[in-house]
Design an enzyme around this catalytic site. Structure first.
Site, mmCIF file in Angstrom:
data_model
loop_
_atom_site.group_PDB
_atom_site.id
_atom_site.type_symbol
_atom_site.label_atom_id
_atom_site.label_comp_id
_atom_site.label_asym_id
_atom_site.label_seq_id
_atom_site.Cartn_x
_atom_site.Cartn_y
_atom_site.Cartn_z
ATOM 1 N N ILE A 1 -21.965 -33.417 -75.319
ATOM 2 C CA ILE A 1 -21.542 -31.984 -75.405
ATOM 3 C C ILE A 1 -20.358 -31.734 -75.175
ATOM 4 O O ILE A 1 -19.979 -32.112 -73.912
ATOM 5 C CB ILE A 1 -22.756 -30.914 -74.807
ATOM 6 C CG1 ILE A 1 -23.940 -31.255 -74.858
ATOM 7 C CG2 ILE A 1 -22.008 -29.461 -75.229
ATOM 8 C CD1 ILE A 1 -24.594 -31.092 -76.418
ATOM 9 N N VAL A 2 -19.187 -31.466 -76.072
ATOM 10 C CA VAL A 2 -17.627 -31.709 -75.935
ATOM 11 C C VAL A 2 -17.335 -30.094 -75.666
ATOM 12 O O VAL A 2 -17.680 -29.172 -76.714
ATOM 13 C CB VAL A 2 -17.073 -32.376 -77.050
ATOM 14 C CG1 VAL A 2 -15.789 -32.437 -76.775
ATOM 15 C CG2 VAL A 2 -17.773 -33.852 -77.047
ATOM 16 N N PRO A 3 -16.568 -29.505 -74.806
ATOM 17 C CA PRO A 3 -16.090 -28.435 -74.449
ATOM 18 C C PRO A 3 -14.793 -28.136 -75.435
ATOM 19 O O PRO A 3 -14.067 -29.128 -75.763
ATOM 20 C CB PRO A 3 -15.665 -28.349 -73.006
ATOM 21 C CG PRO A 3 -15.142 -29.935 -72.689
ATOM 22 C CD PRO A 3 -15.945 -30.609 -73.649
ATOM 23 N N THR B 1 -12.185 -26.758 -73.756
ATOM 24 C CA THR B 1 -11.092 -26.798 -72.885
ATOM 25 C C THR B 1 -10.280 -28.111 -72.900
ATOM 26 O O THR B 1 -9.309 -28.425 -72.733
ATOM 27 C CB THR B 1 -11.487 -26.600 -71.479
ATOM 28 O OG1 THR B 1 -12.571 -27.232 -71.220
ATOM 29 C CG2 THR B 1 -11.740 -25.285 -71.237
ATOM 30 N N GLY C 1 -19.645 -24.875 -70.282
ATOM 31 C CA GLY C 1 -19.801 -23.710 -69.166
ATOM 32 C C GLY C 1 -21.122 -23.874 -68.566
ATOM 33 O O GLY C 1 -21.821 -24.638 -68.966
ATOM 34 N N CYS D 1 -11.533 -28.563 -64.888
ATOM 35 C CA CYS D 1 -12.556 -27.725 -63.683
ATOM 36 C C CYS D 1 -12.236 -28.236 -62.634
ATOM 37 O O CYS D 1 -12.497 -27.456 -61.410
ATOM 38 C CB CYS D 1 -13.956 -28.036 -63.942
ATOM 39 S SG CYS D 1 -14.442 -29.927 -64.125
ATOM 40 N N GLU E 1 -13.331 -19.324 -59.899
ATOM 41 C CA GLU E 1 -12.568 -20.350 -60.659
ATOM 42 C C GLU E 1 -11.975 -19.531 -61.848
ATOM 43 O O GLU E 1 -12.611 -18.626 -62.549
ATOM 44 C CB GLU E 1 -13.674 -21.300 -61.222
ATOM 45 C CG GLU E 1 -12.874 -22.248 -62.080
ATOM 46 C CD GLU E 1 -13.924 -23.154 -62.823
ATOM 47 O OE1 GLU E 1 -13.617 -24.361 -62.931
ATOM 48 O OE2 GLU E 1 -15.172 -22.716 -63.119
ATOM 49 N N LEU F 1 -17.400 -35.101 -64.271
ATOM 50 C CA LEU F 1 -17.466 -35.385 -62.811
ATOM 51 C C LEU F 1 -18.636 -34.664 -62.010
ATOM 52 O O LEU F 1 -18.695 -33.509 -62.177
ATOM 53 C CB LEU F 1 -16.212 -34.837 -62.203
ATOM 54 C CG LEU F 1 -14.924 -35.128 -62.595
ATOM 55 C CD1 LEU F 1 -13.744 -34.488 -61.854
ATOM 56 C CD2 LEU F 1 -14.669 -36.533 -62.703
#
Length: 594
Positions: free
Chosen positions: A121-123, A125, A206, A257, A347, A426
């Site tokens: 799954i690729v964001p 951001t 998310g 993040c 955040e 991470l």
């Protein structure tokens, strides 16, 4: 009131679901072939993919910036190059095929086994850099991968996958080793994660998406939110600390993040640190401006406003209606607390920092804990200090699994400026609800088989497990069953019957017998009877008549005489029958039990 029925899936949803199923099945076929490749073949494929994408890092960064509107082009180039070069160099010498280790002392052989098909799954951001990274580590582990791009970054992610898939195929990768969804919806992504052909999920995105990955019924590596605090101790190089914090916060406009979100400063260096932050482009907001910013930047759900995510400080100030100096790189709001009553303590995913003043490192320790608990558990923080005892105390007591020292959290956490494993995913460990606290590498996509030889003999059964000594009654119960007529006959009666039988044939106790070819004396006047001719073969079976009297002893000769006479032998209740007589009698149906 009953819940409203869910809306039926749209045509696009159905197409996305169908595509997810097809890609997963194709990847499963490729997976079986990948698993059989040698280390040299896998390394050639990985090297070819890295070599192919390396010249494209700038073009891909430009595509990502244009498509998403997020971040900074130059920083996206840096992230792409980090994935294509530094991560590749880190994983290149890894052994991921066959025997990994031999422990001669413990006599254990460890063998690599690929996990299976990966759902990546690729964001939006970090779209292209994350795609490069996930494809490299998956193929290095001999795992086929299917990417689900964020819809807002589908074009640049697809282009990245095309480049790497083409290079992989030319280097010998099976068809379908790298797949990517082109019709992307939430339903399609969820279907991909649930497919039985998928073995493991690499989820970056998310919190909702990460939770969906963990609920898909598959092993999953997810990433929790960051909200990284940066503690500045009075022993710190204040100028460097300020430069590192602003650099980390403004890198790609705070999209990673692990980007800094809060500054926690000792009162002893408060004023010098503020001056250094301003010198590096930081702008401290008034209380009124901070409140105005919080109203626009933070939603009622205490999430960053998507319209301001990844925007520059000047763009945010203009959107909110704030007047700031032209060179402003980061907006800084001084706060007194953490939590829902202090919206800017979350955040923020943009160049906005909260700022706290504490009396000493112990108070700073507690403030950092509170910040991490409010959305960053297990992720990252930084300590700026030259006092190693203070650094160690933070390492011992802070609920973060990456505590970087005297470096930007953004760069240090991913291994760009530290010795940590280079990675774009991470883990946040148990604190963050993740399965691991590691930076994810190809080794996390391997299962390890272990061949273990015996080092010491197995112990015998314990005294409690041994069978107890048998009583006479128990022992007798294990003997073979004996017919009642034999079991109850007294030895004296048996002897008398045998003597009577022998006497009927002219053999008395004082007669010499020839036994086994040797002569022995049975009495003082022993005589050797005349040799007896061998018994004639049994005549053909004739219809036998039953006798009227029962007998107590039967030998083989009795059976033969009965056959010649055409009679059966009736056995008494306690009759003794020799084994040979029993066999011959049963064969000709001579014996009749009383």
């Amino acid at each position: 009131m009953a819940d409203a029925p869910a809306a039926p899936p749209s045509d696009k949803d159905l197409a996305s679901i169908a595509e997810a199923r097809t890609l997963a099945r194709t990847a499963r076929v490729a997976q079986a072939q990948l698993a059989e490749l040698s280390q040299a073949q896998i390394d050639a494929i990985v090297d070819a993919m890295a070599a192919a994408v390396r010249p494209e890092v700038e073009a891909l960064a430009r595509m990502a910036r244009e498509e998403t509107g997020f971040g900074v082009y130059e920083d996206k180039v840096t992230k792409n190059r980090f994935a294509a070069e530094q991560i590749h160099e880190f994983i290149r010498p890894m052994k991921t095929v066959g025997v990994l280790r031999r422990d001669e002392t413990r006599k254990i052989i460890e063998i690599a086994e690929p996990f299976g098909v990966v759902a990546g799954i690729v964001p939006t951001t970090n779209p292209t850099s994350t795609a490069i990274y996930k494809i490299l580590i998956a193929l290095k582990a001999r795992c086929a991968i299917v990417l689900s791009p964020h819809p807002s970054a589908a074009r640049c992610i697809s282009r990245t996958a095309e480049i790497m898939a083409g290079a992989a195929a030319r280097a010998g990768a099976p068809a379908g080793s790298i797949g990517w969804m082109q019709t992307v919806t939430l339903e399609g992504t969820q279907e991909l994660m649930r497919q039985r052909e998928v073995a493991v999920i690499l989820a970056t995105g998310g919190l909702g998406l990460v939770r969906a990955a963990y609920s898909a019924g598959k092993p999953a590596y997810g990433v929790g939110p960051g909200n990284a605090p940066c503690y500045v101790h009075q022993s710190a190089d204040v100028a460097k600390a300020a430069r590192d914090i602003v650099l980390g916060k403004t890198f790609d406009n705070g999209l990673l993040c692990s980007s800094p979100n809060s500054i926690v400063a000792d009162r002893a260096i408060d004023e010098p640190l503020k001056a250094a932050l301003v010198a590096n482009g930081g702008h401290f907001l008034s209380a009124a401006d901070a409140q105005k910013l919080a109203t626009v930047l933070v939603t009622p759900q205490r999430l960053p406003n998507p319209a301001l995510v990844g925007r520059s400080a000047l763009e945010i100030a203009q959107a909110v209606g704030l007047t700031v100096p032209a060179g402003t790189r980061a907006l800084i709001a001084q706060l007194e607390g953490v939590g829902r009553d202090h919206p800017l303590s979350i955040e923020k995913l943009c160049p906005v920092l909260s700022y706290y003043v504490v009396e000493d490192w112990k108070a700073g320790c507690e403030r950092c804990k509170a910040i991490l608990r409010y959305g960053g558990m297990g992720h990252t923080m930084s300590v700026h200090a030259t006092d190693d005892d203070v650094v160690l105390q933070f390492g011992l007591h802070k609920p973060a699994f990456r505590i970087v020292v005297n470096t930007p959290t953004t760069h240090g956490s991913v291994g760009l400026t530290t010795g940590l494993d280079p990675a774009m995913t991470l883990g946040c460990g148990g604190y963050g609800g993740n399965i691991t606290s590691d930076n994810i590498s190809p080794m996390h996509l391997l299962n390890i088989k272990r061949v273990a030889y015996e080092l010491r003999p197995a112990p015998g059964p314990s005294p409690a497990a041994r069978p107890p000594a048998m009583s006479a009654a128990s022992e007798s119960s294990l003997r073979p069953a004996v017919p009642e007529r034999v079991r109850t006959l007294e030895s004296s009666t048996l002897s008398a019957r045998i003597d009577g039988f022998l006497a009927s044939r002219g053999i008395t106790p004082d007669t010499t017998l020839v036994v086994g070819g040797r002569q022995g004396e049975a009495g003082p006047a022993a005589q050797v009877p005349a040799p007896v001719a061998p018994a004639a073969p049994a005549p053909p079976t004739v219809e036998l008549q039953p006798p009227s009297a029962a007998v107590d002893f039967v030998c083989e000769d009795d059976v033969r005489q009965a056959l010649r006479a055409g009679q059966r032998i009736r056995l008494s209740a306690r009759a003794i029958v020799t084994p040979a007589a029993r066999d011959l009698g049963d064969a000709h149906d001579v014996l009749i039990d009383a």
